[in-house]
Design a protein around this motif. Structure first.
Motif, PDB file in Angstrom:
ATOM      1  N   ALA A 143      35.228  33.856  57.848  1.00 29.95           N
ATOM      2  CA  ALA A 143      35.059  33.968  56.395  1.00 29.95           C
ATOM      3  C   ALA A 143      36.300  34.556  55.719  1.00 29.95           C
ATOM      4  O   ALA A 143      36.426  34.501  54.503  1.00 29.95           O
ATOM      5  CB  ALA A 143      33.836  34.827  56.074  1.00 29.95           C
ATOM      6  N   LEU A 144      37.229  35.092  56.506  1.00 26.57           N
ATOM      7  CA  LEU A 144      38.441  35.691  55.955  1.00 26.57           C
ATOM      8  C   LEU A 144      39.501  34.624  55.719  1.00 26.57           C
ATOM      9  O   LEU A 144      39.524  33.586  56.379  1.00 26.57           O
ATOM     10  CB  LEU A 144      38.992  36.745  56.922  1.00 26.57           C
ATOM     11  CG  LEU A 144      38.054  37.893  57.284  1.00 26.57           C
ATOM     12  CD1 LEU A 144      38.673  38.754  58.364  1.00 26.57           C
ATOM     13  CD2 LEU A 144      37.719  38.717  56.060  1.00 26.57           C
ATOM     14  N   SER A 145      40.407  34.898  54.818  1.00 30.82           N
ATOM     15  CA  SER A 145      41.522  33.987  54.588  1.00 30.82           C
ATOM     16  C   SER A 145      42.485  34.073  55.775  1.00 30.82           C
ATOM     17  O   SER A 145      42.442  35.046  56.535  1.00 30.82           O
ATOM     18  CB  SER A 145      42.263  34.367  53.301  1.00 30.82           C
ATOM     19  OG  SER A 145      43.006  35.554  53.513  1.00 30.82           O
ATOM     20  N   PRO A 146      43.372  33.090  55.934  1.00 27.68           N
ATOM     21  CA  PRO A 146      44.345  33.178  57.038  1.00 27.68           C
ATOM     22  C   PRO A 146      45.179  34.459  56.992  1.00 27.68           C
ATOM     23  O   PRO A 146      45.430  35.064  58.034  1.00 27.68           O
ATOM     24  CB  PRO A 146      45.215  31.936  56.832  1.00 27.68           C
ATOM     25  CG  PRO A 146      44.318  30.964  56.142  1.00 27.68           C
ATOM     26  CD  PRO A 146      43.455  31.808  55.240  1.00 27.68           C
ATOM     27  N   ASP A 147      45.572  34.885  55.812  1.00 25.27           N
ATOM     28  CA  ASP A 147      46.344  36.129  55.691  1.00 25.27           C
ATOM     29  C   ASP A 147      45.516  37.342  56.106  1.00 25.27           C
ATOM     30  O   ASP A 147      46.010  38.249  56.770  1.00 25.27           O
ATOM     31  CB  ASP A 147      46.852  36.325  54.262  1.00 25.27           C
ATOM     32  CG  ASP A 147      47.953  35.345  53.899  1.00 25.27           C
ATOM     33  OD1 ASP A 147      48.577  34.779  54.818  1.00 25.27           O
ATOM     34  OD2 ASP A 147      48.179  35.148  52.697  1.00 25.27           O
ATOM     35  N   GLU A 148      44.247  37.354  55.709  1.00 31.09           N
ATOM     36  CA  GLU A 148      43.377  38.463  56.079  1.00 31.09           C
ATOM     37  C   GLU A 148      43.141  38.487  57.592  1.00 31.09           C
ATOM     38  O   GLU A 148      43.133  39.551  58.198  1.00 31.09           O
ATOM     39  CB  GLU A 148      42.035  38.356  55.353  1.00 31.09           C
ATOM     40  CG  GLU A 148      42.130  38.628  53.868  1.00 31.09           C
ATOM     41  CD  GLU A 148      40.841  38.322  53.138  1.00 31.09           C
ATOM     42  OE1 GLU A 148      40.570  39.014  52.148  1.00 31.09           O
ATOM     43  OE2 GLU A 148      40.110  37.393  53.540  1.00 31.09           O
ATOM     44  N   ARG A 149      42.979  37.315  58.191  1.00 29.59           N
ATOM     45  CA  ARG A 149      42.792  37.258  59.645  1.00 29.59           C
ATOM     46  C   ARG A 149      44.034  37.769  60.360  1.00 29.59           C
ATOM     47  O   ARG A 149      43.937  38.520  61.329  1.00 29.59           O
ATOM     48  CB  ARG A 149      42.470  35.831  60.098  1.00 29.59           C
ATOM     49  CG  ARG A 149      41.032  35.434  59.850  1.00 29.59           C
ATOM     50  CD  ARG A 149      40.652  34.167  60.592  1.00 29.59           C
ATOM     51  NE  ARG A 149      41.443  33.018  60.229  1.00 29.59           N
ATOM     52  CZ  ARG A 149      41.151  32.158  59.261  1.00 29.59           C
ATOM     53  NH1 ARG A 149      40.054  32.342  58.543  1.00 29.59           N
ATOM     54  NH2 ARG A 149      41.920  31.136  59.012  1.00 29.59           N
ATOM     55  N   GLU A 150      45.201  37.379  59.892  1.00 30.35           N
ATOM     56  CA  GLU A 150      46.449  37.835  60.510  1.00 30.35           C
ATOM     57  C   GLU A 150      46.577  39.351  60.380  1.00 30.35           C
ATOM     58  O   GLU A 150      46.925  40.034  61.344  1.00 30.35           O
ATOM     59  CB  GLU A 150      47.649  37.147  59.858  1.00 30.35           C
ATOM     60  CG  GLU A 150      48.977  37.543  60.459  1.00 30.35           C
ATOM     61  CD  GLU A 150      49.173  37.058  61.875  1.00 30.35           C
ATOM     62  OE1 GLU A 150      49.983  37.660  62.590  1.00 30.35           O
ATOM     63  OE2 GLU A 150      48.513  36.080  62.275  1.00 30.35           O
ATOM     64  N   LEU A 151      46.264  39.869  59.223  1.00 34.04           N
ATOM     65  CA  LEU A 151      46.326  41.313  59.012  1.00 34.04           C
ATOM     66  C   LEU A 151      45.332  42.032  59.917  1.00 34.04           C
ATOM     67  O   LEU A 151      45.646  43.063  60.509  1.00 34.04           O
ATOM     68  CB  LEU A 151      46.052  41.650  57.545  1.00 34.04           C
ATOM     69  CG  LEU A 151      46.097  43.123  57.188  1.00 34.04           C
ATOM     70  CD1 LEU A 151      47.466  43.716  57.477  1.00 34.04           C
ATOM     71  CD2 LEU A 151      45.745  43.298  55.721  1.00 34.04           C
ATOM     72  N   LEU A 152      44.150  41.477  60.049  1.00 37.71           N
ATOM     73  CA  LEU A 152      43.152  42.071  60.927  1.00 37.71           C
ATOM     74  C   LEU A 152      43.645  42.113  62.371  1.00 37.71           C
ATOM     75  O   LEU A 152      43.541  43.137  63.043  1.00 37.71           O
ATOM     76  CB  LEU A 152      41.835  41.286  60.839  1.00 37.71           C
ATOM     77  CG  LEU A 152      40.712  41.740  61.761  1.00 37.71           C
ATOM     78  CD1 LEU A 152      40.323  43.184  61.484  1.00 37.71           C
ATOM     79  CD2 LEU A 152      39.522  40.819  61.622  1.00 37.71           C
TER      80      LEU A 152
END
Length: 90
Positions: free
Chosen positions: A14-23
């Protein structure tokens, strides 16, 4: 795959690609920094990692994130590696 990992994977979708990378970057830093190298209780490590993942997901959903700085991450990784290598040779 266990249920916890499956749940985390589904929530991460459900996260954006940028949010997934940050996670992922945050988890990597937490895993190698905050969890402690000398912890021997694997269940405690797993519990702390699960908690860190959930905190990270909630922070991302709340818009609490930082800019991704690959150079900083690389520099910190190299510093950790150098320290580990120096300790091994001491």
């Amino acid at each position: 795959m266990n249920a916890t990992i499956e749940r985390i994977r589904n929530e991460a979708k459900a996260l954006s690609p940028d949010e997934r990378e940050l996670l992922l970057v945050t988890l990597d830093c937490d895993l190698h920094g905050d969890l402690g190298v000398n912890e021997v209780d694997e269940s405690a490590k797993l519990k702390r990692l699960r908690e860190a993942i959930m905190v990270g997901v909630e922070q991302l959903r709340a818009g609490q994130s930082a800019e991704f700085d690959a150079e900083d991450i690389i520099a910190r990784g190299r510093a950790r590696l150098a320290a580990k290598q120096a300790a091994a040779h001491a």
